[in-house]
Design a protein around this motif. Sequence first.
Motif, PDB file in Angstrom:
ATOM      1  N   ALA A   1     -12.624  -2.552  13.248  1.00  0.00           N
ATOM      2  CA  ALA A   1     -11.574  -2.499  12.214  1.00  0.00           C
ATOM      3  C   ALA A   1     -10.645  -1.316  12.476  1.00  0.00           C
ATOM      4  CB  ALA A   1     -12.210  -2.394  10.831  1.00  0.00           C
TER       5      ALA A   1
ATOM      6  N   ALA B   1      -6.686  -1.552  13.446  1.00  0.00           N
ATOM      7  CA  ALA B   1      -5.673  -0.830  12.677  1.00  0.00           C
ATOM      8  C   ALA B   1      -4.841   0.053  13.606  1.00  0.00           C
ATOM      9  CB  ALA B   1      -6.354   0.022  11.606  1.00  0.00           C
TER      10      ALA B   1
ATOM     11  N   VAL C   1      -5.658   3.956   8.376  1.00  0.00           N
ATOM     12  CA  VAL C   1      -6.776   3.027   8.152  1.00  0.00           C
ATOM     13  C   VAL C   1      -7.848   3.239   9.227  1.00  0.00           C
ATOM     14  CG1 VAL C   1      -7.449   0.590   8.069  1.00  0.00           C
ATOM     15  CG2 VAL C   1      -5.327   1.328   7.010  1.00  0.00           C
TER      16      VAL C   1
ATOM     17  N   THR D   1     -11.742   3.996   8.349  1.00  0.00           N
ATOM     18  CA  THR D   1     -12.868   3.135   8.757  1.00  0.00           C
ATOM     19  C   THR D   1     -13.812   3.897   9.689  1.00  0.00           C
ATOM     20  OG1 THR D   1     -11.458   2.213  10.464  1.00  0.00           O
ATOM     21  CG2 THR D   1     -11.722   0.906   8.491  1.00  0.00           C
TER      22      THR D   1
ATOM     23  N   LEU E   1      -7.335  -3.788   4.317  1.00  0.00           N
ATOM     24  CA  LEU E   1      -7.157  -4.664   5.478  1.00  0.00           C
ATOM     25  C   LEU E   1      -6.648  -6.064   5.128  1.00  0.00           C
ATOM     26  CD1 LEU E   1     -10.416  -3.543   7.251  1.00  0.00           C
ATOM     27  CD2 LEU E   1      -8.151  -3.266   8.219  1.00  0.00           C
TER      28      LEU E   1
ATOM     29  N   ASP F   1      -3.025  -5.751   2.302  1.00  0.00           N
ATOM     30  CA  ASP F   1      -1.890  -4.909   2.657  1.00  0.00           C
ATOM     31  C   ASP F   1      -0.769  -5.783   3.228  1.00  0.00           C
ATOM     32  OD1 ASP F   1      -1.252  -1.812   3.452  1.00  0.00           O
ATOM     33  OD2 ASP F   1      -0.367  -3.251   4.852  1.00  0.00           O
TER      34      ASP F   1
ATOM     35  N   ILE G   1      -0.116  -5.230   7.105  1.00  0.00           N
ATOM     36  CA  ILE G   1      -1.134  -5.822   7.997  1.00  0.00           C
ATOM     37  C   ILE G   1      -1.016  -7.341   7.976  1.00  0.00           C
ATOM     38  CG2 ILE G   1      -3.633  -6.188   8.278  1.00  0.00           C
ATOM     39  CD1 ILE G   1      -4.097  -3.313   7.798  1.00  0.00           C
TER      40      ILE G   1
ATOM     41  N   ILE H   1      -9.956 -10.665  11.167  1.00  0.00           N
ATOM     42  CA  ILE H   1     -10.249  -9.457  10.389  1.00  0.00           C
ATOM     43  C   ILE H   1     -11.104  -9.843   9.174  1.00  0.00           C
ATOM     44  CG2 ILE H   1      -9.248  -7.594   8.993  1.00  0.00           C
ATOM     45  CD1 ILE H   1      -6.747  -7.719  10.746  1.00  0.00           C
TER      46      ILE H   1
ATOM     47  N   LEU I   1     -14.904  -8.562   8.322  1.00  0.00           N
ATOM     48  CA  LEU I   1     -15.121  -7.762   7.109  1.00  0.00           C
ATOM     49  C   LEU I   1     -16.216  -8.402   6.237  1.00  0.00           C
ATOM     50  CD1 LEU I   1     -13.977  -5.209   5.970  1.00  0.00           C
ATOM     51  CD2 LEU I   1     -12.295  -6.537   4.705  1.00  0.00           C
TER      52      LEU I   1
END
Lengths: 174, 404
Positions: free
Chosen positions: B149, B153, B161, B165, B224, B227, B230, B298, B302
């Motif tokens: 992650a 980013a 970010v 993370t 993540l 946003d 992103i 992503i 997650l």
Amino acid sequence: MKPDAVLKDLQKKLGANILEARIAEHAEGGKKKHVAKSIWVKVGKSAFKDAVAELCKMHPNIYFAVISGCQEGDIVELNYHFSFNYAEPGEEFFVTLKVALPKSGLSLPTITNLVPGALISERETQEMFGVRIEGIPDPRRIFLDDGFPQGVFPWRRDETGPQKLVKKINEADE
Amino acid sequence: MKGQWCFMAEKETMRHGKQRLDTGAGRGDEETMQHAKGGTSFTISIGPVHPALKEPIQLDFEIEGEKVKNADLRLSQAHRGIEWIGTNRNPIQILYLAERICGICNVCHTLSFCRAVESIANIEVPPRAQYIRTVTAELERIHSHMLWAGVAAHELGFDSVMHYTWRAREKVLDTIEILTGNRVTKGMPTIGGVRRDFPEKHHKRILETVGFYKSIFGKLQDMLLHDPVIEARTRGIGVLKKEEALALCAVGPTARASGVKRDVRQDEPYAAYCDLGVRAITPKEVLGEVHGDVFDRIAVRLAEVAQSADIIEHCVRNIPEGKIVFEEKPIKVLAQLRGAQGEGIGRLEAPRGEVFHYVKMTGQEAPYAWKVKAPTYSNLLSILPMMREAQIADIPIIAASIDP
């Protein structure tokens, strides 16, 4: 399809071209056990492509993992590992097609027209074992550098193996 | 379909009479371009050493304007001959070698090798060891996904970010250090069990770590998945359709993000997963629909962090008592393995996808053959459909999205 049915179907379609066949089982787990099954089938070189085609007919989106193998004496044996029933909880099993190639005829047809994902493995088999894959859409090397000596095959155990490239640590540079 | 999925062949790269220039590895040149004669396409070489790449690979792109028309990949910079070295070692020595195939998924490779050897020698692993194996593997998954992650980013230019993370990742690394003695290379699995027990006093620490990740999960989702920047940089970018993922035999989060519900923990449960009923996570479960793009990758990773936290908590609360290895003395294990003959497959779900080990033993001390397939091996071909028609600026995040 269950492993027994897959094997029975293959035996029916390929007949005498199946040289050996077995289903292996191994139980593993925590409090509950899962019995993982795998089919190992040895086929003749001439029937190899038909065997792959049969597997693809039985399972349209068959998963191909990799080609493994070894060289023993005058024979290079390749194992094509396929998986059935993935995405079905607890039902997946592997089918390994084994094919023995004599050193005098180290070639095998490509299976990328049936399983496009086999390309990397076929390129690797060509450079590591010196087996010519006929009809491969991209015959270049993949894991070996272009500067790696021609005629040296890192997975062979004979005179073409990588032994001569290994410098012993106790040997001084000339 | 023949040739449809191939990387561009050398002659195609050279069409219009172009000459590809080397990037001059290590010289700091970012990209070298040469104008096509009589055409509008360029060839850009990225790598083998480049700030956007974490491993030494070379990516060649055929570019028209800002768009990628074709891609090629060269991997020959890092062949270490590990399998050949392994066939000159005994299985206990190979554990240390297998652990060093991949820095992050070191438990996965060792465990796969152990499973292959255990199936050949018919060794039964004690249930407590299976639970410890599962907890270690899932801690590794949290570590890997948190690391990824941050990398993702960073590739998007969102370094705040990344710092968040990676700071959050420290918690799991510290816990792994307490449990195994090392932050990354854990040295836990051995043939027939594990090398260290998790005593009662460590359970609290594991549960505290799990609680930490559960508590920050909402914040991670906000950063993540909710946003707008992103989303704008990843939605519809690097799309891999389900049929492409199936045809190219993609694995792990890359395949699951395209809607393929395959996960070795679900399909062929091993270790303690037999007791858990793990299910593959696709974007449909997380977001309600599948696009197969970077955003979905992503979202899947997650959600897998939360899934791993649940698995670890369940395992720690329900860990059975008993031995942690079938035989404590390695010399006795080796004596038993010396008599073993046959072939075995050991596979499991690593953070990046399926790890596959094939081992052939012939009654000698060293295996006769050993083949390792890491997950990226299966996902490499997927880069091609992901890259086609992508913008140059999206190349780093698309390359990173398969977690190579």
